[in-house]
Design a protein around this motif. Structure first.
Motif, PDB file in Angstrom:
ATOM      1  N   GLY A  54       0.811  -1.208   0.000  1.00 42.07           N
ATOM      2  CA  GLY A  54       0.000   0.000   0.000  1.00 42.07           C
ATOM      3  C   GLY A  54       0.847   1.260   0.000  1.00 42.07           C
ATOM      4  O   GLY A  54       0.529   2.235   0.690  1.00 42.07           O
ATOM      5  N   VAL A  55       1.931   1.239  -0.783  1.00 39.19           N
ATOM      6  CA  VAL A  55       2.847   2.376  -0.817  1.00 39.19           C
ATOM      7  C   VAL A  55       3.044   2.835  -2.269  1.00 39.19           C
ATOM      8  O   VAL A  55       2.405   2.338  -3.188  1.00 39.19           O
ATOM      9  CB  VAL A  55       4.201   2.029  -0.165  1.00 39.19           C
ATOM     10  N   ILE A  56       3.949   3.764  -2.447  1.00 39.38           N
ATOM     11  CA  ILE A  56       4.191   4.355  -3.762  1.00 39.38           C
ATOM     12  C   ILE A  56       5.233   3.560  -4.533  1.00 39.38           C
ATOM     13  O   ILE A  56       6.325   3.276  -4.019  1.00 39.38           O
ATOM     14  CB  ILE A  56       4.665   5.821  -3.633  1.00 39.38           C
ATOM     15  N   GLY A  57       4.906   3.206  -5.779  1.00 38.56           N
ATOM     16  CA  GLY A  57       5.876   2.629  -6.702  1.00 38.56           C
ATOM     17  C   GLY A  57       6.245   3.666  -7.741  1.00 38.56           C
ATOM     18  O   GLY A  57       5.445   4.541  -8.059  1.00 38.56           O
ATOM     19  N   ARG A  58       7.456   3.569  -8.268  1.00 31.65           N
ATOM     20  CA  ARG A  58       7.919   4.557  -9.243  1.00 31.65           C
ATOM     21  C   ARG A  58       8.306   3.879 -10.554  1.00 31.65           C
ATOM     22  O   ARG A  58       8.805   2.755 -10.558  1.00 31.65           O
ATOM     23  CB  ARG A  58       9.114   5.330  -8.692  1.00 31.65           C
ATOM     24  N   PHE A  59       8.055   4.588 -11.651  1.00 31.65           N
ATOM     25  CA  PHE A  59       8.429   4.097 -12.980  1.00 31.65           C
ATOM     26  C   PHE A  59       9.147   5.234 -13.688  1.00 31.65           C
ATOM     27  O   PHE A  59       8.538   6.223 -14.071  1.00 31.65           O
ATOM     28  CB  PHE A  59       7.192   3.670 -13.779  1.00 31.65           C
ATOM     29  N   GLU A  60      10.463   5.086 -13.842  1.00 31.21           N
ATOM     30  CA  GLU A  60      11.275   6.125 -14.474  1.00 31.21           C
ATOM     31  C   GLU A  60      11.313   5.935 -15.988  1.00 31.21           C
ATOM     32  O   GLU A  60      11.437   4.811 -16.478  1.00 31.21           O
ATOM     33  CB  GLU A  60      12.700   6.089 -13.913  1.00 31.21           C
ATOM     34  N   GLU A  61      11.228   7.045 -16.708  1.00 31.05           N
ATOM     35  CA  GLU A  61      11.333   7.057 -18.175  1.00 31.05           C
ATOM     36  C   GLU A  61      10.300   6.119 -18.809  1.00 31.05           C
ATOM     37  O   GLU A  61      10.644   5.182 -19.527  1.00 31.05           O
ATOM     38  CB  GLU A  61      12.759   6.684 -18.617  1.00 31.05           C
ATOM     39  N   LEU A  62       9.049   6.408 -18.557  1.00 33.53           N
ATOM     40  CA  LEU A  62       7.963   5.534 -19.027  1.00 33.53           C
ATOM     41  C   LEU A  62       7.945   5.407 -20.543  1.00 33.53           C
ATOM     42  O   LEU A  62       7.667   4.326 -21.081  1.00 33.53           O
ATOM     43  CB  LEU A  62       6.623   6.087 -18.525  1.00 33.53           C
ATOM     44  N   THR A  63       8.237   6.491 -21.263  1.00 35.89           N
ATOM     45  CA  THR A  63       8.187   6.437 -22.726  1.00 35.89           C
ATOM     46  C   THR A  63       9.354   5.667 -23.327  1.00 35.89           C
ATOM     47  O   THR A  63       9.379   5.426 -24.540  1.00 35.89           O
ATOM     48  CB  THR A  63       8.165   7.860 -23.319  1.00 35.89           C
ATOM     49  N   ARG A  64      10.323   5.284 -22.501  1.00 34.36           N
ATOM     50  CA  ARG A  64      11.413   4.436 -22.988  1.00 34.36           C
ATOM     51  C   ARG A  64      11.023   2.958 -23.008  1.00 34.36           C
ATOM     52  O   ARG A  64      11.699   2.140 -23.654  1.00 34.36           O
ATOM     53  CB  ARG A  64      12.649   4.605 -22.103  1.00 34.36           C
ATOM     54  N   ALA A  65       9.965   2.615 -22.280  1.00 34.70           N
ATOM     55  CA  ALA A  65       9.506   1.220 -22.239  1.00 34.70           C
ATOM     56  C   ALA A  65       8.648   0.921 -23.462  1.00 34.70           C
ATOM     57  O   ALA A  65       7.956   1.804 -23.992  1.00 34.70           O
ATOM     58  CB  ALA A  65       8.718   0.964 -20.964  1.00 34.70           C
ATOM     59  N   THR A  66       8.661  -0.321 -23.893  1.00 37.10           N
ATOM     60  CA  THR A  66       7.918  -0.711 -25.093  1.00 37.10           C
ATOM     61  C   THR A  66       6.414  -0.745 -24.818  1.00 37.10           C
ATOM     62  O   THR A  66       5.968  -0.728 -23.669  1.00 37.10           O
ATOM     63  CB  THR A  66       8.388  -2.096 -25.578  1.00 37.10           C
ATOM     64  N   SER A  67       5.639  -0.828 -25.880  1.00 35.47           N
ATOM     65  CA  SER A  67       4.182  -0.727 -25.764  1.00 35.47           C
ATOM     66  C   SER A  67       3.583  -1.873 -24.953  1.00 35.47           C
ATOM     67  O   SER A  67       2.597  -1.672 -24.234  1.00 35.47           O
ATOM     68  CB  SER A  67       3.552  -0.682 -27.159  1.00 35.47           C
ATOM     69  N   ASP A  68       4.146  -3.092 -25.044  1.00 34.33           N
ATOM     70  CA  ASP A  68       3.569  -4.204 -24.276  1.00 34.33           C
ATOM     71  C   ASP A  68       3.776  -4.013 -22.776  1.00 34.33           C
ATOM     72  O   ASP A  68       2.922  -4.399 -21.967  1.00 34.33           O
ATOM     73  CB  ASP A  68       4.150  -5.553 -24.733  1.00 34.33           C
ATOM     74  N   VAL A  69       4.887  -3.382 -22.393  1.00 30.64           N
ATOM     75  CA  VAL A  69       5.112  -3.076 -20.973  1.00 30.64           C
ATOM     76  C   VAL A  69       4.137  -1.997 -20.518  1.00 30.64           C
ATOM     77  O   VAL A  69       3.541  -2.085 -19.437  1.00 30.64           O
ATOM     78  CB  VAL A  69       6.568  -2.623 -20.748  1.00 30.64           C
ATOM     79  N   GLN A  70       3.942  -0.990 -21.341  1.00 30.09           N
ATOM     80  CA  GLN A  70       2.984   0.063 -21.017  1.00 30.09           C
ATOM     81  C   GLN A  70       1.571  -0.512 -20.892  1.00 30.09           C
ATOM     82  O   GLN A  70       0.807  -0.122 -20.001  1.00 30.09           O
ATOM     83  CB  GLN A  70       3.016   1.153 -22.077  1.00 30.09           C
ATOM     84  N   ASP A  71       1.227  -1.459 -21.767  1.00 28.63           N
ATOM     85  CA  ASP A  71      -0.107  -2.079 -21.702  1.00 28.63           C
ATOM     86  C   ASP A  71      -0.292  -2.854 -20.408  1.00 28.63           C
ATOM     87  O   ASP A  71      -1.384  -2.881 -19.834  1.00 28.63           O
ATOM     88  CB  ASP A  71      -0.306  -3.010 -22.903  1.00 28.63           C
TER      89      ASP A  71
END
Length: 370
Positions: free
Chosen positions: A151-168
């Motif tokens: 129940g805490v904060i997760g972080r994702f750095e440089e989201l647009t560097r990840a491929t579309s399947d990871v974003q999905d």
């Protein structure tokens, strides 16, 4: 802290966070360690009107509205996307928010071309699977899944560097707030506990690398962090980071205000020239961000300490600036050479002072690299 090359914010400011938590009587959403007001105060620093018994120094310098909107977003069920040019402090703001809210800013996924769905969901301990089969014990949760369970904060750095399947894959986490584990027959769903959210960052210069889908955009509130152009704010940021460097290295070296003015003015000049340029060949590859100013000053300080006269000089600052910004040869060197002859040289004649040493130091650095 002495055993860490770079301590996370919750460790670096542990005593301050403990104190704020002890005096905080405001309402706290979910499992937050501090109330929204105290989170803002921790990040932006205290004012006399806050009525605290001690001063809280600012750690991020920017518009109050950006911080408040970020905090309000994290108190809702939406993710937070901090977007802006390189060096605008997006990652630092994300770290401070996670440290103040969850006392843990290290649950981070770094977006790259090699980031896979496993990095945001789970993977398996192969040796345990071979020995005992698949179970929750043999599962390796990702930082995002760990944040969900806690129940805490997760972080994702440089989201647009990840491929579309990871974003999905992130879409289902943000919308459904659970992760299914189809390999298991029992205990095969991990539900997010109240307080879970995701802070993502994206570089606005990466547009077109892996554009975010409209479905993913709907799961985020966007907070655009602009480049700092206010001279006073930029000076405060550079001074704050430089003082941290001096403390970390136990360096006793003064940064003259006149040299700081030279650095700020040089970057302002180069930004103006970049904005007026008609093509990429006439622009420096550098984003000319505040973070790069800090890097230039840190490099000059360390060089002066280890190889100079233990005093920061205009010539050392100029050499650091040229060495840091001349990334392409011959394009960047030609731009800097033009700037030195067209701007620094006449300014040195008119104002003299530190500009004279800055002129000579830059000329030498350009000649060495040419």
């Amino acid at each position: 802290m002495s055993d860490m090359l770079r301590a996370p914010a919750e460790v670096k400011y542990a005593e301050e966070l403990d104190w704020l938590e002890s005096v905080d009587d405001g309402p706290k959403p979910f499992s937050w360690r501090l109330s929204p007001k105290m989170v803002r105060l921790f990040i932006l620093g205290s004012e006399r009107a806050d009525g605290l018994d001690r001063e809280i120094a600012p750690k991020w310098f920017g518009d109050r509205s950006f911080v408040e909107r970020s905090i309000v977003t994290l108190a809702s069920d939406r993710g937070l996307l901090l977007i802006g040019d390189p060096g605008t402090g997006k990652s630092w703001l994300a770290e401070l928010l996670a440290a103040a809210i969850s006392r843990n800013s290290t649950l981070v996924v770094q977006g790259t071309a090699g980031t896979t769905e496993d990095h945001i969901k789970y993977s398996w301990n192969v040796s345990m699977v071979i020995a005992k089969g698949q179970s929750r014990a043999s599962m390796i949760p990702s930082p995002i899944m760990t944040a969900m369970e806690g129940g805490v904060i997760g972080r994702f750095e440089e989201l647009t560097r990840a491929t579309s399947d990871v974003q999905d894959a992130l879409i289902s986490i943000l919308s459904e707030k659970y992760v299914s584990i189809p390999e298991l027959d029992d205990d095969n769903i991990v539900f997010a506990k109240p307080g879970f959210s995701v802070i993502a960052t994206a570089n606005s210069r990466d547009r077109g690398v892996n554009d975010l889908s409209s479905a993913l955009k709907r799961r985020f509130n966007f907070v655009r962090i602009p480049v700092v152009t206010n001279r006073k704010s930029e000076a405060e940021i550079v001074r704050f980071r430089t003082e941290e460097l001096l403390r970390r290295h136990n360096i006793e070296l003064e940064v003259p205000p006149t040299l700081l003015d030279v650095l700020l003015q040089s970057f302002a000049d180069l930004r103006a020239a970049s904005a007026a340029a008609s093509g990429d060949d006439e622009r420096l590859e550098s984003a000319l961000s505040t973070a790069e100013q800090i890097g230039v000053l840190e490099d000059a300080i360390l060089h002066s300490t280890f190889f100079g006269a233990r005093a920061l000089t205009a010539a050392a600052l100029a050499g650091s600036l040229v060495g840091s910004l001349a990334r392409r040869s011959p394009e960047d060197l030609a731009i800097l050479n033009k700037y030195w002859h067209g701007v620094i040289e006449p300014r040195s004649r008119e104002e003299s002072g530190e500009w004279t040493g800055f002129l000579e130091g830059g000329r030498q650095a350009i000649a060495t690299l040419s």
